[in-house]
Design a protein around this motif. Structure first.
Motif, PDB file in Angstrom:
ATOM      1  N   GLU A   1     -16.327  31.876  33.944  1.00  0.00           N
ATOM      2  CA  GLU A   1     -14.999  33.002  34.028  1.00  0.00           C
ATOM      3  C   GLU A   1     -15.176  33.834  32.817  1.00  0.00           C
ATOM      4  O   GLU A   1     -15.755  33.849  31.555  1.00  0.00           O
ATOM      5  CB  GLU A   1     -14.451  31.866  33.264  1.00  0.00           C
TER       6      GLU A   1
ATOM      7  N   LYS B   1     -16.185  39.184  36.901  1.00  0.00           N
ATOM      8  CA  LYS B   1     -17.080  39.234  38.588  1.00  0.00           C
ATOM      9  C   LYS B   1     -16.362  40.232  39.697  1.00  0.00           C
ATOM     10  O   LYS B   1     -16.664  40.540  40.141  1.00  0.00           O
ATOM     11  CB  LYS B   1     -17.131  37.919  38.527  1.00  0.00           C
ATOM     12  N   THR B   2     -15.317  39.737  38.933  1.00  0.00           N
ATOM     13  CA  THR B   2     -13.782  40.493  40.537  1.00  0.00           C
ATOM     14  C   THR B   2     -14.105  41.728  40.797  1.00  0.00           C
ATOM     15  O   THR B   2     -13.954  42.330  41.487  1.00  0.00           O
ATOM     16  CB  THR B   2     -12.711  40.211  39.775  1.00  0.00           C
TER      17      THR B   2
ATOM     18  N   GLU C   1     -14.951  32.178  47.350  1.00  0.00           N
ATOM     19  CA  GLU C   1     -15.148  31.075  47.634  1.00  0.00           C
ATOM     20  C   GLU C   1     -14.422  30.464  46.160  1.00  0.00           C
ATOM     21  O   GLU C   1     -14.332  31.416  45.834  1.00  0.00           O
ATOM     22  CB  GLU C   1     -16.241  30.451  47.801  1.00  0.00           C
ATOM     23  N   PRO C   2     -13.976  29.204  46.110  1.00  0.00           N
ATOM     24  CA  PRO C   2     -12.948  28.361  46.994  1.00  0.00           C
ATOM     25  C   PRO C   2     -11.925  29.549  47.828  1.00  0.00           C
ATOM     26  O   PRO C   2     -11.122  30.162  47.641  1.00  0.00           O
ATOM     27  CB  PRO C   2     -12.266  27.493  47.070  1.00  0.00           C
TER      28      PRO C   2
ATOM     29  N   ARG D   1      -8.274  26.037  47.971  1.00  0.00           N
ATOM     30  CA  ARG D   1      -8.061  26.522  47.067  1.00  0.00           C
ATOM     31  C   ARG D   1      -6.402  26.360  45.933  1.00  0.00           C
ATOM     32  O   ARG D   1      -7.019  26.460  44.587  1.00  0.00           O
ATOM     33  CB  ARG D   1      -8.110  28.244  47.465  1.00  0.00           C
TER      34      ARG D   1
ATOM     35  N   LEU E   1      -7.156  24.906  42.370  1.00  0.00           N
ATOM     36  CA  LEU E   1      -6.503  25.531  40.788  1.00  0.00           C
ATOM     37  C   LEU E   1      -5.413  25.728  40.859  1.00  0.00           C
ATOM     38  O   LEU E   1      -5.651  25.487  39.061  1.00  0.00           O
ATOM     39  CB  LEU E   1      -6.959  27.258  41.006  1.00  0.00           C
TER      40      LEU E   1
ATOM     41  N   ILE F   1     -14.335  21.620  47.660  1.00  0.00           N
ATOM     42  CA  ILE F   1     -15.174  22.913  47.630  1.00  0.00           C
ATOM     43  C   ILE F   1     -15.493  22.795  48.790  1.00  0.00           C
ATOM     44  O   ILE F   1     -15.878  24.134  49.189  1.00  0.00           O
ATOM     45  CB  ILE F   1     -15.301  23.386  46.214  1.00  0.00           C
TER      46      ILE F   1
ATOM     47  N   ARG G   1     -16.195  26.009  51.742  1.00  0.00           N
ATOM     48  CA  ARG G   1     -17.322  26.201  52.540  1.00  0.00           C
ATOM     49  C   ARG G   1     -17.998  26.314  53.516  1.00  0.00           C
ATOM     50  O   ARG G   1     -18.317  27.025  54.041  1.00  0.00           O
ATOM     51  CB  ARG G   1     -18.028  25.895  51.838  1.00  0.00           C
TER      52      ARG G   1
ATOM     53  N   ARG H   1     -18.718  34.307  44.839  1.00  0.00           N
ATOM     54  CA  ARG H   1     -19.055  33.054  44.964  1.00  0.00           C
ATOM     55  C   ARG H   1     -19.662  32.662  46.292  1.00  0.00           C
ATOM     56  O   ARG H   1     -18.969  32.591  47.241  1.00  0.00           O
ATOM     57  CB  ARG H   1     -17.978  31.895  44.058  1.00  0.00           C
ATOM     58  N   PHE H   2     -20.753  31.726  45.786  1.00  0.00           N
ATOM     59  CA  PHE H   2     -21.101  30.568  47.390  1.00  0.00           C
ATOM     60  C   PHE H   2     -21.722  29.446  46.514  1.00  0.00           C
ATOM     61  O   PHE H   2     -21.051  29.197  45.001  1.00  0.00           O
ATOM     62  CB  PHE H   2     -21.673  31.663  47.458  1.00  0.00           C
TER      63      PHE H   2
ATOM     64  N   SER I   1     -22.110  28.366  43.030  1.00  0.00           N
ATOM     65  CA  SER I   1     -20.875  28.347  41.635  1.00  0.00           C
ATOM     66  C   SER I   1     -20.923  26.297  41.937  1.00  0.00           C
ATOM     67  O   SER I   1     -20.390  25.960  40.741  1.00  0.00           O
ATOM     68  CB  SER I   1     -19.440  28.266  42.412  1.00  0.00           C
ATOM     69  N   SER I   2     -20.947  25.774  42.396  1.00  0.00           N
ATOM     70  CA  SER I   2     -21.139  24.411  43.017  1.00  0.00           C
ATOM     71  C   SER I   2     -21.958  24.070  42.089  1.00  0.00           C
ATOM     72  O   SER I   2     -22.304  22.724  41.503  1.00  0.00           O
ATOM     73  CB  SER I   2     -21.394  24.164  44.454  1.00  0.00           C
TER      74      SER I   2
ATOM     75  N   TYR J   1     -20.866  24.717  38.218  1.00  0.00           N
ATOM     76  CA  TYR J   1     -19.978  24.359  38.099  1.00  0.00           C
ATOM     77  C   TYR J   1     -19.326  22.832  37.755  1.00  0.00           C
ATOM     78  O   TYR J   1     -19.007  21.750  37.118  1.00  0.00           O
ATOM     79  CB  TYR J   1     -19.065  24.544  38.317  1.00  0.00           C
ATOM     80  N   GLN J   2     -19.907  22.068  39.843  1.00  0.00           N
ATOM     81  CA  GLN J   2     -19.959  20.945  39.974  1.00  0.00           C
ATOM     82  C   GLN J   2     -21.007  20.173  39.232  1.00  0.00           C
ATOM     83  O   GLN J   2     -21.558  18.723  38.387  1.00  0.00           O
ATOM     84  CB  GLN J   2     -19.692  20.431  41.302  1.00  0.00           C
TER      85      GLN J   2
ATOM     86  N   PHE K   1      -9.892  25.735  36.007  1.00  0.00           N
ATOM     87  CA  PHE K   1     -11.130  25.956  35.610  1.00  0.00           C
ATOM     88  C   PHE K   1     -11.416  26.836  34.266  1.00  0.00           C
ATOM     89  O   PHE K   1     -11.817  26.650  32.835  1.00  0.00           O
ATOM     90  CB  PHE K   1     -12.704  26.846  36.701  1.00  0.00           C
TER      91      PHE K   1
END
Ligand code: TYD
Length: 220
Positions: free
Chosen positions: A18, A22-23, A45-46, A56, A60, A76, A80, A102-103, A106-107, A110-111, A162
């Protein structure tokens, strides 16, 4: 001739925690690729498909109550699986370039790291979701956690599930990304320090280095 292009397209992914910007960089890289005349398809993603955007929303903002980490990961991955089959694979097969916000890293970050599920289980489930698809280049934007939080605080909107996480979670996510940038094939770490223009330059150099056949030695 069947009209099927001889070369498959390229799959570029921008990753990061975060507040790393990125955006903005996804937008700038998209403009650069289109400016270079490449046929481009965007993904995120998502999301990125009807079912994915529904997931998504749920992930979120949608849930009032707690969301188990297992539920979070599987949602998620469900998103994908959809974007890979409906958007990414068809575009690559048609010779287009795909740029995704993201792809799968990220999982892992984050996860796997952030939620503590671990990378082995994430890898196994992710393999099923992606059918083994990986990016040609993962650009992992990196920034100190405090700086990311400060940048995020300057944005006036209310945080999603998140973005509302504390600094312990954020540190685990960042450590995850640093480790992934070292261990994953075709992943490069890009410092997100400095102005958007400086970060954009760094990203462009990575693109030139990775795809000399497209951009020539010093770029187009
Ligand atoms: P997004 O709008 O992409 O956030 P950002 O602007 O920070 O990129 O929101 C996606 C959120 O979903 C983001 O906070 C990270 C999270 N996420 C995961 O936890 N695991 C994943 O595999 C993906 C793709 C996203």
């Amino acid at each position: 001739m069947s009209g099927i292009p001889e070369t498959r397209g390229r799959f570029i992914v921008i990753e990061g925690a975060e507040g790393v910007g990125k955006t903005t960089q996804v937008r700038r890289l998209a403009a650069f690729l289109e400016g270079a005349g490449l046929p481009l398809v965007m993904a995120r993603e998502p999301g990125g498909t009807a079912v994915g955007e529904g997931i998504r929303q749920l992930l979120l903002h949608g849930s009032e109550g707690p969301v188990a980490r297992e539920t979070e990961l599987l949602l998620i991955l469900a998103a994908r699986a959809s974007v890979v089959r409906e958007v990414v694979e068809p575009a690559l097969a048609a010779g287009k370039w795909v740029l995704s916000d993201r792809f799968d890293l990220s999982s892992f970050a984050y996860q796997g790291y952030g939620r503590g599920i671990g990378v082995d289980l994430v890898a196994r489930l992710n393999e099923y979701a992606t059918g083994g698809l990986a990016a040609d280049l993962y650009l992992v934007l990196d920034l100190a956690v405090e700086e990311g939080m400060a940048r995020q605080a300057r944005e006036a909107r209310s945080p999603d599930r998140f973005e509302a996480e504390d600094s312990t979670f954020r540190r685990a996510v960042r450590e995850g990304y640093l480790e992934l940038a070292r261990s994953v094939d075709r992943a490069v770490l890009v410092s997100a320090d400095g102005s958007p223009g400086e970060v954009e330059e760094r990203i462009r150099s990575e693109m030139f280095a990775r795809f000399p056949e497209t951009f020539g030695e010093g770029g187009v």
